[in-house]
Design a protein around this motif. Structure first.
Motif, mmCIF file in Angstrom:
data_model
loop_
_atom_site.group_PDB
_atom_site.id
_atom_site.type_symbol
_atom_site.label_atom_id
_atom_site.label_comp_id
_atom_site.label_asym_id
_atom_site.label_seq_id
_atom_site.Cartn_x
_atom_site.Cartn_y
_atom_site.Cartn_z
ATOM 1 N N LEU A 132 41.533 30.895 50.610
ATOM 2 C CA LEU A 132 42.974 30.744 50.411
ATOM 3 C C LEU A 132 43.637 32.099 50.638
ATOM 4 C CD1 LEU A 132 45.433 29.018 49.603
ATOM 5 C CD2 LEU A 132 44.972 29.657 47.221
ATOM 6 N N ARG A 133 43.386 33.063 49.765
ATOM 7 C CA ARG A 133 43.917 34.416 49.968
ATOM 8 C C ARG A 133 43.217 35.384 49.031
ATOM 9 N NH1 ARG A 133 49.522 34.621 46.467
ATOM 10 N NH2 ARG A 133 49.483 36.781 47.173
ATOM 11 N N SER A 134 43.317 36.660 49.344
ATOM 12 C CA SER A 134 42.863 37.719 48.451
ATOM 13 C C SER A 134 44.100 38.336 47.806
ATOM 14 C CB SER A 134 42.090 38.794 49.224
ATOM 15 O OG SER A 134 40.896 38.242 49.764
ATOM 16 N N VAL A 135 44.032 38.584 46.503
ATOM 17 C CA VAL A 135 45.191 39.070 45.751
ATOM 18 C C VAL A 135 44.801 40.369 45.031
ATOM 19 C CG1 VAL A 135 46.895 38.498 43.979
ATOM 20 C CG2 VAL A 135 45.828 36.663 45.321
ATOM 21 N N ALA A 136 45.561 41.425 45.235
ATOM 22 C CA ALA A 136 45.321 42.678 44.510
ATOM 23 C C ALA A 136 45.991 42.601 43.142
ATOM 24 C CB ALA A 136 45.890 43.844 45.309
ATOM 25 N N VAL A 137 45.284 43.003 42.112
ATOM 26 C CA VAL A 137 45.813 42.957 40.744
ATOM 27 C C VAL A 137 45.580 44.315 40.087
ATOM 28 C CG1 VAL A 137 45.756 41.724 38.542
ATOM 29 C CG2 VAL A 137 45.104 40.529 40.636
ATOM 30 N N ASN A 138 46.612 44.844 39.455
ATOM 31 C CA ASN A 138 46.473 46.143 38.794
ATOM 32 C C ASN A 138 45.936 45.990 37.371
ATOM 33 O OD1 ASN A 138 47.313 47.777 40.951
ATOM 34 N ND2 ASN A 138 49.453 47.276 40.507
ATOM 35 N N VAL A 139 44.771 45.420 37.262
ATOM 36 C CA VAL A 139 44.110 45.158 35.977
ATOM 37 C C VAL A 139 42.607 45.302 36.229
ATOM 38 C CG1 VAL A 139 43.681 43.423 34.180
ATOM 39 C CG2 VAL A 139 45.931 43.533 35.280
ATOM 40 N N SER A 140 41.863 45.770 35.204
ATOM 41 C CA SER A 140 40.422 45.926 35.379
ATOM 42 C C SER A 140 39.728 44.569 35.474
ATOM 43 C CB SER A 140 39.836 46.716 34.211
ATOM 44 O OG SER A 140 39.796 45.884 33.062
#
Lengths: 234, 283
Positions: A132-140
């Motif tokens: 589907l997609r890759s999502v960057a998240v600013n969380v560990s």
């Protein structure tokens, strides 16, 4: 026999669909700066993101045939990481010592995986679903795992695209999430978490069945909500 | 941070001379020091530091130069800059997130032309770098590369077809470099393209390109645009080299024959003890 450490030593770093033949992308994890590339024979490779010649990031490079080319001077690296060709000196056979370090890298289960553990055992069989997609998240990664484990997932509201979500199960490799869409459709999301750094992660997500564009958009908007939820509660 | 060592005693460009009009004041950063550059009604340029202390100043090669130290020598000479008939063109500055030494080294490199300046300064399959001569001229303490040649699809704004361009490179100071190249309209002369670099710190700099050309036809904006296009292509490389500083330990990077100029440049920096902007681990 696989130990837990063996199993989790593989990191999902991309969706298979996200790295087409001839594609190059940058991957960062645990302080490692890496370049991921796919040859035209469809094989995937992972190298240190630095050309040994003049330090240029190889993730800016380009693939021809089954070689990764540095964008700065066109030095070509084969699938073993050895330098195969220096355009400034075509008659020169590069010495064996001239090579870029590689990491084990496999295309498996619709995802591209790498490992920093040279003794890692093979990944078990797993289905290859469409990406589907890759999502960057600013969380560990740990906090994302904890959040998914708690079962408290966000919902989205929209007459057609609204979704409610619940966790179906989690494994050492991914988490399956059921989405109930306002239209009455359902979908199952497979979410693999890649640690980027102590504060950043990437979610590589797949849908378990072929889906309409409307359903993909609904699932994608729900992923935006999940990211916002994770970042707001971190 | 590496101590500025001998680097602080060099001359660095702090302004384009023509842009510093009478009564003007510019503030610039040089090696983490803030300098105030002014020109009085009589035309005299002055540079003061953030304590109000006057710093050395000179005007040469289209720029105002200063130093946070005490330069032991006058600035290097560049006779072509005052030669009759040459058109002097200010192109800079361009800010680059890289060591000034990486910027100079890239300027000395021709092997990247087909890949970075594709169809302008180079094109595949013309990738071969023919042998050329490099020397450190002890009498003047400068690095020189001569008999450099390379096939170029469009070597200059004034060139319309591909030609084998001949080059000489000169490094008169660690952060200044000059290129002499085939001048398409005047085969007996060489065009001069210089790059003068001011370090803001060890990993950030402003690069001023300056040209002294025999070209009375090309519009000024086209000349500047050509140079900007080239330099911005270089910047995309320079800001993605790891490490940002220039390694002086020969084991850290793997040069080949085409890199003779860069090898000599690094050796010359090491010999002079010029470490500002250099990665000195292992040296």
């Amino acid at each position: 026999m696989n130990t837990a450490a063996d199993i989790t030593s593989w990191l999902p770093v991309a969706l298979s669909d996200g790295l087409p033949d001839g594609g190059v992308m940058r991957v960062q994890t645990a302080g490692h700066d890496l370049a991921l590339w796919r040859a035209h024979d469809h094989s995937v490779h992972c190298v240190d993101n630095r050309c040994p010649h003049r330090g240029m990031r190889l993730s800016f490079g380009f693939v021809r045939g089954n070689r990764l080319n540095c964008i700065y001077h066109g030095w070509q690296y084969g699938e073993t990481g050895a330098c195969a060709y220096i355009p400034a000196h075509p008659e020169l056979t590069p010495p064996e010592s001239l090579c870029v370090p590689t990491l084990p890298c496999v295309d498996h289960g619709g995802r591209v995986w790498i490992t920093l553990d040279p003794d890692a055992t093979a990944l078990p069989a797993m289905p290859a679903h469409p990406g589907l997609r890759s999502v960057a998240v600013n969380v560990s990664q740990d906090r994302i795992q904890a959040a998914l484990g708690s079962g408290a997932l966000p919902s989205t509201t929209h007459p057609q695209r609204g979704c409610s979500a619940r966790v179906l199960d989690t494994s050492a490799f991914d988490c399956r999430i059921a989405l109930d869409v306002a239209t009455g459709d359902t979908a199952t999301l497979v979410v693999s978490i890649q640690s980027v750094s102590a504060e950043r992660s990437q979610l590589h997500t797949q849908l378990t069945a072929a889906a309409s564009v409307e359903l993909k958009v609904a699932a994608s908007r729900w992923l935006d909500a999940l990211r916002d939820h994770l970042e707001a509660t971190a | 941070m590496t101590s500025p060592d001998i680097a602080q005693d060099d001359w660095y460009p702090v302004a384009i001379a023509a842009m510093l009009t009478a009564g003007a004041e510019q503030r610039v950063t040089l090696m983490s020091h803030t300098l105030r550059v002014t020109r009085d009604a009589a035309g005299k340029a002055t540079v003061t530091d953030d304590h109000g202390t006057a710093r050395p100043v000179c005007e040469a090669h289209g720029h105002v130069w200063s130093s946070i130290g005490t330069p032991p020598h006058p600035i290097f000479s560049l006779p072509e800059g005052v030669q009759d008939g040459r058109r002097l063109v200010d192109c800079g500055p361009v800010r680059v997130k890289a060591s000034p030494l990486r910027v100079v080294e890239n300027f000395l490199d021709i092997a990247h032309f087909p890949f970075v300046h594709t169809d302008i300064l180079g094109a595949e399959p013309h990738t071969v770098v023919a042998p050329y001569d490099v020397e450190i001229r002890d009498t003047v303490d400068e690095v020189w590369a001569t008999k450099v040649s390379f096939y170029q699809p469009q070597a200059a704004k004034s060139a319309s077809d591909g030609i084998v361009t001949e080059y000489e490179y000169r490094v008169p100071a660690p952060c200044a470099t000059i290129l002499y190249k085939t001048c398409p309209p005047r085969p007996a002369e060489m065009d001069v393209i210089a790059l003068f670099v001011r370090p803001l710190n060890e990993e950030l700099c402003d690069a001023y390109a300056w040209m002294a050309l025999f070209d009375d036809d090309t519009a000024l904006e086209d000349l500047i645009q050509f140079q900007q296009t080239i330099f911005l292509q270089d910047r995309s490389i320079l800001e993605n080299q790891v490490p940002r500083k220039l390694p002086l330990d020969p084991r850290m990077e793997s040069p080949t024959r085409a890199d003779k100029t860069s090898i000599a440049y690094r050796r010359w920096l090491k010999r002079r003890g010029y470490h500002y902007g250099a990665e000195t681990r292992g040296v």
